[in-house]
Design a protein around this motif. Structure first.
Motif, PDB file in Angstrom:
ATOM      1  N   SER A   1       0.790  -1.231   0.000  1.00 28.71           N
ATOM      2  CA  SER A   1       0.000   0.000   0.000  1.00 28.71           C
ATOM      3  C   SER A   1       0.826   1.287   0.000  1.00 28.71           C
ATOM      4  O   SER A   1       0.280   2.358   0.218  1.00 28.71           O
ATOM      5  CB  SER A   1      -0.961   0.000   1.196  1.00 28.71           C
ATOM      6  OG  SER A   1      -0.256  -0.107   2.406  1.00 28.71           O
ATOM      7  N   VAL A   2       2.133   1.178  -0.274  1.00 28.31           N
ATOM      8  CA  VAL A   2       2.983   2.371  -0.298  1.00 28.31           C
ATOM      9  C   VAL A   2       3.159   2.850  -1.731  1.00 28.31           C
ATOM     10  O   VAL A   2       3.561   2.090  -2.612  1.00 28.31           O
ATOM     11  CB  VAL A   2       4.355   2.111   0.353  1.00 28.31           C
ATOM     12  CG1 VAL A   2       5.261   3.333   0.208  1.00 28.31           C
ATOM     13  CG2 VAL A   2       4.177   1.748   1.823  1.00 28.31           C
ATOM     14  N   VAL A   3       2.855   4.134  -1.950  1.00 27.11           N
ATOM     15  CA  VAL A   3       3.015   4.775  -3.247  1.00 27.11           C
ATOM     16  C   VAL A   3       4.076   5.866  -3.094  1.00 27.11           C
ATOM     17  O   VAL A   3       3.972   6.722  -2.208  1.00 27.11           O
ATOM     18  CB  VAL A   3       1.686   5.398  -3.731  1.00 27.11           C
ATOM     19  CG1 VAL A   3       1.878   6.170  -5.024  1.00 27.11           C
ATOM     20  CG2 VAL A   3       0.630   4.312  -3.909  1.00 27.11           C
ATOM     21  N   VAL A   4       5.091   5.812  -3.964  1.00 29.33           N
ATOM     22  CA  VAL A   4       6.181   6.784  -3.927  1.00 29.33           C
ATOM     23  C   VAL A   4       5.844   7.932  -4.872  1.00 29.33           C
ATOM     24  O   VAL A   4       5.546   7.710  -6.053  1.00 29.33           O
ATOM     25  CB  VAL A   4       7.521   6.137  -4.328  1.00 29.33           C
ATOM     26  CG1 VAL A   4       8.649   7.160  -4.267  1.00 29.33           C
ATOM     27  CG2 VAL A   4       7.828   4.935  -3.434  1.00 29.33           C
ATOM     28  N   VAL A   5       5.923   9.143  -4.347  1.00 32.18           N
ATOM     29  CA  VAL A   5       5.644  10.357  -5.110  1.00 32.18           C
ATOM     30  C   VAL A   5       6.983  10.981  -5.494  1.00 32.18           C
ATOM     31  O   VAL A   5       7.850  11.187  -4.644  1.00 32.18           O
ATOM     32  CB  VAL A   5       4.795  11.350  -4.286  1.00 32.18           C
ATOM     33  CG1 VAL A   5       4.565  12.642  -5.052  1.00 32.18           C
ATOM     34  CG2 VAL A   5       3.472  10.709  -3.886  1.00 32.18           C
ATOM     35  N   SER A   6       7.140  11.286  -6.773  1.00 29.87           N
ATOM     36  CA  SER A   6       8.353  11.901  -7.288  1.00 29.87           C
ATOM     37  C   SER A   6       8.675  13.191  -6.535  1.00 29.87           C
ATOM     38  O   SER A   6       7.775  13.941  -6.149  1.00 29.87           O
ATOM     39  CB  SER A   6       8.166  12.198  -8.779  1.00 29.87           C
ATOM     40  OG  SER A   6       9.200  13.031  -9.253  1.00 29.87           O
ATOM     41  N   ALA A   7       9.960  13.477  -6.383  1.00 34.27           N
ATOM     42  CA  ALA A   7      10.411  14.695  -5.703  1.00 34.27           C
ATOM     43  C   ALA A   7       9.966  15.958  -6.430  1.00 34.27           C
ATOM     44  O   ALA A   7       9.865  17.024  -5.827  1.00 34.27           O
ATOM     45  CB  ALA A   7      11.928  14.680  -5.560  1.00 34.27           C
ATOM     46  N   GLU A   8       9.681  15.849  -7.724  1.00 39.25           N
ATOM     47  CA  GLU A   8       9.269  17.012  -8.506  1.00 39.25           C
ATOM     48  C   GLU A   8       7.812  17.406  -8.261  1.00 39.25           C
ATOM     49  O   GLU A   8       7.383  18.470  -8.674  1.00 39.25           O
ATOM     50  CB  GLU A   8       9.463  16.759 -10.010  1.00 39.25           C
ATOM     51  CG  GLU A   8      10.912  16.665 -10.458  1.00 39.25           C
ATOM     52  CD  GLU A   8      11.521  15.299 -10.153  1.00 39.25           C
ATOM     53  OE1 GLU A   8      10.795  14.277 -10.215  1.00 39.25           O
ATOM     54  OE2 GLU A   8      12.721  15.263  -9.839  1.00 39.25           O
TER      55      GLU A   8
ATOM     56  N   VAL B   1       4.718   5.882  -8.287  1.00 37.98           N
ATOM     57  CA  VAL B   1       4.914   4.449  -8.519  1.00 37.98           C
ATOM     58  C   VAL B   1       4.667   3.716  -7.208  1.00 37.98           C
ATOM     59  O   VAL B   1       4.866   4.278  -6.129  1.00 37.98           O
ATOM     60  CB  VAL B   1       6.346   4.122  -9.033  1.00 37.98           C
ATOM     61  CG1 VAL B   1       6.604   4.738 -10.395  1.00 37.98           C
ATOM     62  CG2 VAL B   1       7.403   4.568  -8.045  1.00 37.98           C
ATOM     63  N   LYS B   2       4.229   2.481  -7.322  1.00 31.13           N
ATOM     64  CA  LYS B   2       4.149   1.655  -6.112  1.00 31.13           C
ATOM     65  C   LYS B   2       5.584   1.356  -5.686  1.00 31.13           C
ATOM     66  O   LYS B   2       6.453   1.118  -6.515  1.00 31.13           O
ATOM     67  CB  LYS B   2       3.386   0.365  -6.383  1.00 31.13           C
ATOM     68  CG  LYS B   2       1.877   0.615  -6.436  1.00 31.13           C
ATOM     69  CD  LYS B   2       1.076  -0.636  -6.442  1.00 31.13           C
ATOM     70  CE  LYS B   2       1.050  -1.247  -5.064  1.00 31.13           C
ATOM     71  NZ  LYS B   2       0.152  -2.394  -4.969  1.00 31.13           N
ATOM     72  N   ALA B   3       5.824   1.421  -4.398  1.00 29.25           N
ATOM     73  CA  ALA B   3       7.161   1.141  -3.883  1.00 29.25           C
ATOM     74  C   ALA B   3       7.572  -0.264  -4.298  1.00 29.25           C
ATOM     75  O   ALA B   3       6.772  -1.195  -4.244  1.00 29.25           O
ATOM     76  CB  ALA B   3       7.182   1.281  -2.371  1.00 29.25           C
ATOM     77  N   ASP B   4       8.813  -0.400  -4.730  1.00 25.66           N
ATOM     78  CA  ASP B   4       9.313  -1.714  -5.133  1.00 25.66           C
ATOM     79  C   ASP B   4      10.458  -2.147  -4.213  1.00 25.66           C
ATOM     80  O   ASP B   4      10.905  -1.375  -3.350  1.00 25.66           O
ATOM     81  CB  ASP B   4       9.744  -1.713  -6.610  1.00 25.66           C
ATOM     82  CG  ASP B   4      10.882  -0.755  -6.915  1.00 25.66           C
ATOM     83  OD1 ASP B   4      11.595  -0.307  -5.989  1.00 25.66           O
ATOM     84  OD2 ASP B   4      11.081  -0.444  -8.099  1.00 25.66           O
ATOM     85  N   ASP B   5      10.904  -3.378  -4.401  1.00 25.96           N
ATOM     86  CA  ASP B   5      11.947  -3.934  -3.534  1.00 25.96           C
ATOM     87  C   ASP B   5      13.232  -3.117  -3.578  1.00 25.96           C
ATOM     88  O   ASP B   5      13.885  -2.928  -2.547  1.00 25.96           O
ATOM     89  CB  ASP B   5      12.252  -5.383  -3.922  1.00 25.96           C
ATOM     90  CG  ASP B   5      11.111  -6.325  -3.588  1.00 25.96           C
ATOM     91  OD1 ASP B   5      10.218  -5.949  -2.804  1.00 25.96           O
ATOM     92  OD2 ASP B   5      11.111  -7.453  -4.127  1.00 25.96           O
TER      93      ASP B   5
END
Length: 103
Positions: free
Chosen positions: A36-43, A71-75
């Motif tokens: 359930s973790v979504v990474v948001v770009s620094a921009e 993006v969904k967090a990946d390994d």
């Protein structure tokens, strides 16, 4: 169009801003394991993206997914943040936890 929409959006932004905090990546491991973790770009502005999720703006969220803005967090990312003992900005928009690297 709803004349109150700008005020409502400001209220949502204010609420999301208050709920946003720096947190260690270690504390987010269980959410990552649940997918359930979504990474948001620094921009991008984390609060604006959280607002898109909160208001179910699926067209804008889809566009961000397709462009790589989120993006969904990946390994690979999880391992990197684990090794760095990183802190991230995080805000919950259930069922998602949106995170962004601390600048």
């Amino acid at each position: 169009m709803n004349a109150n929409a700008p005020a409502e959006n400001e209220d949502i932004r204010t609420k999301l801003n208050r709920e946003t905090a720096k947190i260690s990546w270690e504390e987010l491991q269980r959410f990552y394991a649940a997918g359930s973790v979504v990474v948001v770009s620094a921009e991008l502005d984390l609060i604006v993206v959280a607002e898109l999720f909160s208001t179910d703006n699926s067209a804008a969220v889809t566009q961000l997914l397709e462009s790589g803005g989120i993006v969904k967090a990946d390994d690979r990312q999880a391992e990197l943040w684990h090794q760095q003992q990183a802190n991230v900005w995080a805000v919950v928009v259930a069922p998602w936890v949106l995170v962004q690297a601390v600048k």
